[in-house]
Design an enzyme around this catalytic site. Sequence first.
Site: not given
Lengths: 323, 322
Positions: B58, B125
């Site tokens: 990321e 999440h």
Amino acid sequence: MTFHSDFDCYGRMVLIRRFEEAVERLFSEGRITGTAHVCIGQEAIAVGMAAAMQPNDAFTSTHRGHGHFLAMGGDPGRMMAEMFGKATGYAYGRAGSQMMSDLSLGFYGANGITAGSMGLACGLALQAQYHNTGRVVVCTIGDGASNEGMFHESLNLAALWHLPLVVVCENNGYAMSTPLSVGLANQSIAARAAAYGITGTAVDGNSLSAVRDAVSLALTQARSGKGLQLVECHTYRLSGHSKGDKREYRSPAEEAAAWENEPLARLAAELEKQYPDAPGRIAQLNQQAAETIAAAIEFAVSSPDPDPSTVCDDLFAPHLPTA
Amino acid sequence: MKTFTATIRDTLAAELRRDPNVFLIGEDIGAYGGAFGVTRGLISEFGPNRIRDTPISEQALIGTAIGAAAAGLRPVAEIMFMDFITLAVDQLTNLAAKLHYIYKLPCPIVVRTPAGGGRGYGATHSQTLERLFTGTPGLHIAAPSTAADASALLQSAIRGATPVIFIEHKLLYPLRWEIGLTLPPPLPFGHANITHSGNNVTVVAWSYMAHLALTAANQLAAEGIGVEVVDLRTLAPLDEETITAAVRKTGRLLIVEEGPKTGGFAGEIAARIFETSYDYLEAPLRRLAGPDTPVPASRTLEAACIPTVETIANAIRELASL
């Protein structure tokens, strides 16, 4: 910045040395504040890289970036003004020591975050590849940065995509106070290239010609489509990590030995061996550097402070979303 | 009728066709089409150079996008779940947000990211993490609640020169709206939308909570409670003017936020209203937000964590009665 001869290189190296000495002195005198990380002892890497690059190439730097910037053609007066926090500085006093830049020189900035410019460098290289511009990006990091996740992520990504990127690691022996033996499981940073299937080279970073040759070769490879290259330059950080470092973690004997191998004197000795007129030319370059730094300080001191009412200006680039 | 997902996909495709400097970068956005299918099919038209799959890295992918943007490209990055943006916060906070102020470089990067709970994905999440960025000057933040706004704001974001965090709530993806054959025109940031008009209580919300607030307002109209719903659309810049006018109109304010109450953006809005409009308040302002806890996976526990139409409606009723 174009270097026509080794004397040109010496001139820039001694300018970097005098700049950094001035920074240390100005801090100790309380005339500049904040922080700074000087690169005394690492000048051959900065100038060796710059001498190997082509005019359109791009460069990303580290927190220890004054030498890189000067080698790329940075103006000592505007840099010193930035150190003093003045309106005439490269970023009008917003950047300070660690975040100066000049895009007209392809210098995309020093960076206060360890390994923080590696992604930026990948992106610049991606743009070069995307538009096939022939540009190669040189990304410098220190040995400490090789332990950041960003190091691994960037090298993997750049290798995978064959980005025109040369990563030059200035291994100066210390990540702040942490020596290699305490910070790196494998003390060869060049060896890590194998993990990404790329070429890694280790050279004597205190030898101008060794750095220039290694970076030139790496640039040629990267420009020819072979993608990411890693060059490790062994050097020694003769000063402390930053201005407040008392260097109690290492011995005076170690430092004295390192001074015997410092790059500026080494280059002077090499030039004197090759050219009979070298002593005179070197003395002249030394004199010029001292005068340039004195003028830079004078420029900075006589420059105005930034207007406090501008503190919130330029947060966003002027091209705003269209209605 | 078109889903939020398809509208974003069509907007991305239109921008990719319009400007060859626009490209997408992210994890599994190519052949897979993105974890939520937003980029499905785009690779067949635009190829792997412009629909660029990355390793699971990321911070490198965001850093790469920033560098490409600094050099003149217009990357649209996807962070698969907003929870994963934590891995790239350094690049967004220390580099993207400061690129123009310090380095004088434009940074036209858009970071699209699905956020929020409601699907039982568990604590890593399901978060809404706009709070990580609302206190970072130099970033713009979009949190649309409708497909049309998402398209209009996304176009502005891609064509602008400023780094944008673009929040797409997962529960909005499958919802459908009437969208014409042509996409809406770009919408400048910093303009909230009054999605429901009323005289009794003002509700300020964004993203999926704005959608729920509108539903609650429609229900309460039948009870005779007039709700003024301010859908912020962008958190940065913040349209303080529209919020203030709406609060002064009703004298009552409820701010709805999906994330935990402590440290949330609702607190910032509350403080601003307190500073500017204390004299106009006819009742104490209220925040309805998540509890200060991670979002658990169990459907029952998760439901206890996130405001619903019912809890929003109850909070409005309570405020109206004061």
